[in-house]
Design an enzyme around this catalytic site. Structure first.
Site, short mmCIF file in Angstrom:
data_model
loop_
_atom_site.label_atom_id
_atom_site.label_comp_id
_atom_site.label_asym_id
_atom_site.label_seq_id
_atom_site.Cartn_x
_atom_site.Cartn_y
_atom_site.Cartn_z
CE1 TYR A 56 -3.31 -2.76 0.29
CE2 TYR A 56 -3.76 -2.11 2.53
CZ TYR A 56 -4.03 -2.90 1.45
OH TYR A 56 -5.04 -3.84 1.53
CG LEU A 206 -19.14 1.36 3.33
CD1 LEU A 206 -18.71 2.74 3.84
CD2 LEU A 206 -20.63 1.15 3.56
#
Length: 334
Positions: A56, A206
């Site tokens: 990341y 989400l």
């Protein structure tokens, strides 16, 4: 904050976890100070599980977390770290490298960047087709025996791979995308996890913002935002998917909650009886974290769940969850 135990052998963690990927550019530029403040707010609210990956931001995320976690009791939080995804300069992704010698190399760098002496759950980010999963898990087991890792995790693999890995060393949890828009895990993977006593940490709850209730038709992703390449956000698909969100909004308003809270609570409810599913919330700001946290206490009745199922049945989303070039690396589909 309630707690869950990841599988029969895994750690006890908060019922909601914090996914830190978005703090390192995956969805566009993030504010460093706000990211650190969000980690602090999560810990103060009782969130103990923090998920990251060594790729990341090419190590940026681990260094950020090291700063945010400095001075905190090491026994007060659990770090879940993914490894093996090769990167190049710029937005370049290479193959997965799960060789035993690479496992140990990646771990050494993560321990240093994070400034800790052990990782709580260590997992390959994807399956490496060139390396038997037994060899990868065997290398992690060696690191457990040496004290550098506490538990083995997996990410985005199929049921057969889970069984093979679990035969080498008990697996604490599988990390995989699971939301109202991504339910492929329900067919074979989730029953296998429950048979073997393995937990599930769900990311993308989400739908990368589609289920937040804030994404609008015609909205475009900014520079560096993964959603610019996501089929579910592509023109022709996003309008259909946002219509599903509007159906959820009506249910959420009647329930007195936000669409995001309803979507997170739905994922948690799929493991309510077994206590084996932990949603990861990818909040980048304290405001988004504050919205997500009440979902852990949101009680969805059988009638609520039936209404949600009618509004967004399995397979209702339009578009793959990843670009076509990346779908082949996943153990399950959409």
């Amino acid at each position: 904050m309630q707690t869950r135990t990841l599988g029969r052998t895994g750690p006890t963690v908060s019922a909601l976890g914090l996914g830190a990927m978005g703090m390192s550019g995956a969805y566009g530029e993030a504010d460093r100070d706000e990211s650190i403040a969000t980690v602090h707010a999560a810990l103060d609210a009782g969130v103990t599980l923090i998920d990251t990956g060594d790729f990341y931001g090419m190590g940026h995320n681990e260094l950020l977390l090291a700063e945010a976690l400095r001075g905190r009791d090491r026994d007060g939080y659990q770090l879940s770290v993914k490894f093996g995804q090769m990167r190049g300069p710029g937005p370049v992704f290479g193959p997965q490298d799960n060789r035993p010698e690479a496992v140990k190399n990646f771990l050494a760098y993560s321990l240093t960047r994070l400034g800790v002496d052990h990782i709580d759950v260590y997992r390959p980010a994807r399956l490496d087709p060139a390396v038997p999963v037994e060899e990868t898990v065997g290398a992690i087991k060696e690191m457990i025996d040496a004290g550098y890792v506490r538990h083995v995790g997996l990410s985005e693999v199929d049921a057969a791979t889970i069984r093979r890995a679990h035969a080498v060393h008990p697996i604490a949890d599988l990390q995989i995308e699971y939301s109202l828009l991504s339910r492929a895990v329900e067919a074979e993977v989730l029953p296998t996890l429950r048979e073997l006593g393995i937990g599930l940490t769900a990311y993308g709850v989400l739908g990368r913002g589609l289920l937040s209730g804030r994404w609008k038709a015609g909205q475009t992703a900014g520079p560096g935002d993964f959603r610019a390449f996501s089929p579910r956000f592509a023109s022709g698909n996003v309008e259909h998917n946002l219509a599903l969100v509007e159906a959820l909004r009506r249910i959420a308003e009647a329930k007195g909650c936000t669409v995001a809270q309803l979507a997170i609570a739905w994922v948690a409810a799929q493991g309510a009886d077994a206590g084996d599913i932990v949603p990861l919330v990818g909040a980048r700001t304290r405001a988004r974290l504050a919205e997500a946290l009440p979902a852990a206490q949101l009680d969805l009745t059988a009638d609520d769940l039936a209404e949600i199922e009618e509004a967004v049945p399995a397979g209702a989303a339009r578009g793959d969850r990843y670009p076509s070039a990346l779908m082949s690396a996943l153990g399950v589909g959409n």
